[in-house]
Design a protein around this motif. Structure first.
Motif, PDB file in Angstrom:
ATOM      1  N   PRO A 124       0.832  -1.211   0.000  1.00  0.00           N
ATOM      2  CA  PRO A 124       0.000   0.000   0.000  1.00  0.00           C
ATOM      3  C   PRO A 124       0.861   1.254   0.000  1.00  0.00           C
ATOM      4  CG  PRO A 124      -0.723  -1.578   1.663  1.00  0.00           C
ATOM      5  CD  PRO A 124       0.591  -2.072   1.169  1.00  0.00           C
ATOM      6  N   LEU A 125       0.232   2.367  -0.355  1.00  0.00           N
ATOM      7  CA  LEU A 125       0.935   3.640  -0.331  1.00  0.00           C
ATOM      8  C   LEU A 125       1.356   3.992   1.097  1.00  0.00           C
ATOM      9  CD1 LEU A 125      -1.261   5.795  -2.730  1.00  0.00           C
ATOM     10  CD2 LEU A 125       1.109   5.111  -3.113  1.00  0.00           C
ATOM     11  N   PRO A 126       2.517   4.587   1.270  1.00  0.00           N
ATOM     12  CA  PRO A 126       2.921   5.002   2.618  1.00  0.00           C
ATOM     13  C   PRO A 126       2.067   6.167   3.099  1.00  0.00           C
ATOM     14  CG  PRO A 126       4.480   5.797   0.983  1.00  0.00           C
ATOM     15  CD  PRO A 126       3.542   4.885   0.251  1.00  0.00           C
ATOM     16  N   ARG A 127       2.127   6.403   4.406  1.00  0.00           N
ATOM     17  CA  ARG A 127       1.340   7.490   4.987  1.00  0.00           C
ATOM     18  C   ARG A 127       1.770   8.856   4.461  1.00  0.00           C
ATOM     19  NH1 ARG A 127      -1.817   5.945   9.278  1.00  0.00           N
ATOM     20  NH2 ARG A 127      -1.457   3.824  10.064  1.00  0.00           N
ATOM     21  N   THR A 128       3.001   8.941   3.969  1.00  0.00           N
ATOM     22  CA  THR A 128       3.460  10.226   3.426  1.00  0.00           C
ATOM     23  C   THR A 128       2.690  10.619   2.166  1.00  0.00           C
ATOM     24  OG1 THR A 128       5.204   9.031   2.222  1.00  0.00           O
ATOM     25  CG2 THR A 128       5.780   9.970   4.367  1.00  0.00           C
ATOM     26  N   TYR A 130      -0.610  10.250   1.940  1.00  0.00           N
ATOM     27  CA  TYR A 130      -1.983  10.572   2.308  1.00  0.00           C
ATOM     28  C   TYR A 130      -2.359  12.027   2.012  1.00  0.00           C
ATOM     29  CZ  TYR A 130      -2.592   6.063   4.597  1.00  0.00           C
ATOM     30  OH  TYR A 130      -2.714   4.710   4.855  1.00  0.00           O
ATOM     31  N   PRO A 131      -1.471  13.021   2.228  1.00  0.00           N
ATOM     32  CA  PRO A 131      -1.849  14.389   1.840  1.00  0.00           C
ATOM     33  C   PRO A 131      -2.219  14.510   0.365  1.00  0.00           C
ATOM     34  CG  PRO A 131       0.049  14.432   3.284  1.00  0.00           C
ATOM     35  CD  PRO A 131      -0.185  13.000   2.952  1.00  0.00           C
ATOM     36  N   ALA A 132      -1.472  13.791  -0.509  1.00  0.00           N
ATOM     37  CA  ALA A 132      -1.813  13.830  -1.937  1.00  0.00           C
ATOM     38  C   ALA A 132      -3.165  13.178  -2.182  1.00  0.00           C
ATOM     39  CB  ALA A 132      -0.726  13.124  -2.757  1.00  0.00           C
ATOM     40  N   LEU A 133      -3.444  12.084  -1.477  1.00  0.00           N
ATOM     41  CA  LEU A 133      -4.754  11.439  -1.616  1.00  0.00           C
ATOM     42  C   LEU A 133      -5.872  12.348  -1.135  1.00  0.00           C
ATOM     43  CD1 LEU A 133      -3.883   7.831  -0.347  1.00  0.00           C
ATOM     44  CD2 LEU A 133      -4.076   8.618  -2.709  1.00  0.00           C
ATOM     45  N   ALA A 134      -5.626  13.043  -0.027  1.00  0.00           N
ATOM     46  CA  ALA A 134      -6.633  13.979   0.467  1.00  0.00           C
ATOM     47  C   ALA A 134      -6.867  15.104  -0.533  1.00  0.00           C
ATOM     48  CB  ALA A 134      -6.185  14.549   1.822  1.00  0.00           C
ATOM     49  N   LEU A 135      -5.782  15.566  -1.163  1.00  0.00           N
ATOM     50  CA  LEU A 135      -5.921  16.616  -2.170  1.00  0.00           C
ATOM     51  C   LEU A 135      -6.742  16.118  -3.354  1.00  0.00           C
ATOM     52  CD1 LEU A 135      -5.191  19.413  -3.257  1.00  0.00           C
ATOM     53  CD2 LEU A 135      -3.087  18.413  -4.174  1.00  0.00           C
ATOM     54  N   PHE A 136      -6.498  14.876  -3.776  1.00  0.00           N
ATOM     55  CA  PHE A 136      -7.280  14.307  -4.879  1.00  0.00           C
ATOM     56  C   PHE A 136      -8.758  14.236  -4.498  1.00  0.00           C
ATOM     57  CE2 PHE A 136      -3.291  11.789  -6.177  1.00  0.00           C
ATOM     58  CZ  PHE A 136      -2.823  12.885  -6.886  1.00  0.00           C
ATOM     59  N   GLY A 137      -9.040  13.809  -3.272  1.00  0.00           N
ATOM     60  CA  GLY A 137     -10.434  13.727  -2.845  1.00  0.00           C
ATOM     61  C   GLY A 137     -11.108  15.085  -2.824  1.00  0.00           C
ATOM     62  N   ALA A 138     -10.392  16.105  -2.322  1.00  0.00           N
ATOM     63  CA  ALA A 138     -10.960  17.446  -2.258  1.00  0.00           C
ATOM     64  C   ALA A 138     -11.187  18.019  -3.651  1.00  0.00           C
ATOM     65  CB  ALA A 138     -10.048  18.356  -1.442  1.00  0.00           C
ATOM     66  N   LEU A 139     -10.186  17.873  -4.520  1.00  0.00           N
ATOM     67  CA  LEU A 139     -10.325  18.413  -5.877  1.00  0.00           C
ATOM     68  C   LEU A 139     -11.422  17.684  -6.651  1.00  0.00           C
ATOM     69  CD1 LEU A 139      -6.584  18.926  -6.921  1.00  0.00           C
ATOM     70  CD2 LEU A 139      -8.265  20.668  -6.275  1.00  0.00           C
ATOM     71  N   ARG A 199      -7.432   1.791   3.362  1.00  0.00           N
ATOM     72  CA  ARG A 199      -7.121   3.059   4.044  1.00  0.00           C
ATOM     73  C   ARG A 199      -6.930   4.194   3.053  1.00  0.00           C
ATOM     74  NH1 ARG A 199      -2.304   1.743   8.121  1.00  0.00           N
ATOM     75  NH2 ARG A 199      -1.552   0.750   6.202  1.00  0.00           N
ATOM     76  N   SER A 200      -6.247   3.901   1.934  1.00  0.00           N
ATOM     77  CA  SER A 200      -6.049   4.946   0.930  1.00  0.00           C
ATOM     78  C   SER A 200      -7.389   5.393   0.341  1.00  0.00           C
ATOM     79  CB  SER A 200      -5.123   4.435  -0.175  1.00  0.00           C
ATOM     80  OG  SER A 200      -3.866   4.068   0.347  1.00  0.00           O
ATOM     81  N   VAL A 201      -8.249   4.422   0.037  1.00  0.00           N
ATOM     82  CA  VAL A 201      -9.575   4.760  -0.491  1.00  0.00           C
ATOM     83  C   VAL A 201     -10.369   5.555   0.540  1.00  0.00           C
ATOM     84  CG1 VAL A 201     -11.767   3.803  -1.271  1.00  0.00           C
ATOM     85  CG2 VAL A 201      -9.621   2.780  -2.043  1.00  0.00           C
ATOM     86  N   ALA A 202     -10.238   5.184   1.806  1.00  0.00           N
ATOM     87  CA  ALA A 202     -10.958   5.899   2.852  1.00  0.00           C
ATOM     88  C   ALA A 202     -10.504   7.348   2.948  1.00  0.00           C
ATOM     89  CB  ALA A 202     -10.758   5.191   4.191  1.00  0.00           C
ATOM     90  N   VAL A 203      -9.203   7.587   2.799  1.00  0.00           N
ATOM     91  CA  VAL A 203      -8.699   8.961   2.846  1.00  0.00           C
ATOM     92  C   VAL A 203      -9.325   9.786   1.735  1.00  0.00           C
ATOM     93  CG1 VAL A 203      -6.650  10.396   2.558  1.00  0.00           C
ATOM     94  CG2 VAL A 203      -6.544   8.340   3.991  1.00  0.00           C
ATOM     95  N   VAL A 204      -9.365   9.217   0.523  1.00  0.00           N
ATOM     96  CA  VAL A 204      -9.940   9.954  -0.611  1.00  0.00           C
ATOM     97  C   VAL A 204     -11.426  10.207  -0.391  1.00  0.00           C
ATOM     98  CG1 VAL A 204     -10.385   9.886  -3.096  1.00  0.00           C
ATOM     99  CG2 VAL A 204      -8.220   9.013  -2.198  1.00  0.00           C
ATOM    100  N   LEU A 205     -12.164   9.186   0.021  1.00  0.00           N
ATOM    101  CA  LEU A 205     -13.609   9.328   0.169  1.00  0.00           C
ATOM    102  C   LEU A 205     -13.987  10.264   1.314  1.00  0.00           C
ATOM    103  CD1 LEU A 205     -14.838   5.666  -0.429  1.00  0.00           C
ATOM    104  CD2 LEU A 205     -14.764   7.580  -2.042  1.00  0.00           C
ATOM    105  N   VAL A 206     -13.297  10.120   2.438  1.00  0.00           N
ATOM    106  CA  VAL A 206     -13.625  10.993   3.576  1.00  0.00           C
ATOM    107  C   VAL A 206     -13.335  12.442   3.232  1.00  0.00           C
ATOM    108  CG1 VAL A 206     -12.974  11.591   5.936  1.00  0.00           C
ATOM    109  CG2 VAL A 206     -13.338   9.196   5.300  1.00  0.00           C
TER     110      VAL A 206
END
Length: 220
Positions: A124-128, A130-139, A199-206
């Motif tokens: 899986p992607l490292p926790r580092t 996650y900010p990029a995943l969160a940005l993808f979810g927001a955008l 977890r990565s999918v959850a970061v994007v969706l949340v």
């Protein structure tokens, strides 16, 4: 007349000897040509036998390569799961360049086997990340919300059937907005040779849901 008879006999003998010499020379030439033709036939038959043996060997190698390719594909499909069905089975052979050597198939099979083995080792992607995943979810949510706003404006602007259908489309796009960020997230994981875990999918969706809720609360 008596003096000329021996001369005639001698000339006749000389002519007969010349004819015999020519006959012997012709027979020798014919024998040489027959021997040369026979040697050429034997060489051609030997070459044909070599080519037949090479063809049989090549057929055996092709069958071995096909079996190995089928084995690799089976392992790949087993690890990939039902998604492998969309690829349609073992890829058909393709003609390569004229410079391909006899061991090229072995190198390709080795490379394919290595890729299949590495696919099982993906993490899986490292926790580092996650900010990029969160940005993808927001955008993704923001883009979806923008599309929804355009749809609502179109319905209000032109009225009629659009006034009924566009709000429904806007609602659907708004609800699906949190999913929009999964596409770039998948590209990121593929580039890093990782897997998109829960977890990565959850970061994007949340993040997408929070962004959508915030935009709805602020702009309405």
């Amino acid at each position: 007349m008596a003096d000329s008879y021996p001369v005639l006999i001698r000339r006749l003998a000389e002519l007969a000897a010349g004819v015999q010499a020519r006959r012997d020379e012709a027979q020798h030439w014919y024998a040489d040509r027959c021997a040369g033709a026979q040697a050429a036939v034997e060489q051609a038959e030997a070459r044909l036998a070599d080519l037949h043996q090479a063809r049989v060997q090549a057929s055996l190698e092709v069958e071995e390569v096909d079996r190995e390719a089928a084995t690799i594909w089976t392992e790949f499909a087993h690890r990939l799961g039902p998604v492998a069905d969309r690829f349609g089975g073992v890829p058909a052979p393709t003609s390569g360049p004229a410079t391909v050597g006899p061991d090229q198939a072995d190198r390709w099979l080795t490379a394919a086997r290595g890729l299949v083995e590495r696919s099982a080792e993906a993490e899986p992607l490292p926790r580092t990340a996650y900010p990029a995943l969160a940005l993808f979810g927001a955008l993704g949510a923001a883009v979806a919300f923008g599309f929804a706003a355009v749809a609502r404006w179109t319905g209000e602007r032109y009225g009629g059937d659009l006034a009924v259908g566009m709000p429904v489309i806007a609602l659907v796009v708004t609800l699906l907005g949190p999913l929009f960020g999964l596409a770039p997230a998948k590209l990121l994981t593929d580039r890093r040779h990782a897997v998109l875990d829960v977890r990565s999918v959850a970061v994007v969706l949340v993040t997408g849901l929070v962004t959508t809720a915030t935009l709805v609360a602020v702009l309405r």
